[in-house]
Design a protein around this motif. Structure first.
Motif: not given
Length: 114
Positions: A1-30
């Motif tokens: 079963x695939x599990x997914x968890x996002x991070x990296x959100x927040x409050x920023x001003x217009x024109x600024x940057x953010x990088x979102x991350x998504x970590x995945x857990x997959x069965x076995x060594x997949x």
């Protein structure tokens, strides 16, 4: 079963940057190599819409509203999916969700406000 968890959100001003991350857990060594991955977003009371999607064979699609500003990428060894968001606008405010091989995360809030 695939599990997914996002991070990296927040409050920023217009024109600024953010990088979102998504970590995945997959069965076995997949790992996520060859799996379809994507980022979507949803505003309160609205429909979940595509932001960026990478097919298992590598084709990438972006929503017109983010082309030239957002970039989707993956690190297959870490089982992570990223969304680099530059020149953020107030209209980018939403909860951002990661989807990997049909599995969704809980979302991360991005707020762009002056």
């Amino acid at each position: 079963q695939v599990q997914v968890a996002e991070s990296g959100g927040g409050l920023v001003l217009p024109g600024e940057s953010l990088r979102l991350s998504c970590h995945c857990t997959l069965p076995g060594t997949t790992n996520i190599y060859g799996l379809g991955v994507g980022w979507y977003r949803q505003v309160s009371g609205g429909k979940r819409e595509l932001v960026a999607e990478m097919a298992g064979w590598g084709d990438i699609e972006y929503a017109d509203s983010v082309k030239g500003r957002f970039t989707i990428s993956t690190d297959n060894r870490k089982n992570e999916v990223y969304l680099q968001m530059n020149n953020l606008k107030q209209d980018d405010t939403a909860v951002y969700f990661c989807k990997v091989h049909g599995a969704w995360g809980q979302g991360t809030q991005v707020t762009v406000s002056a």
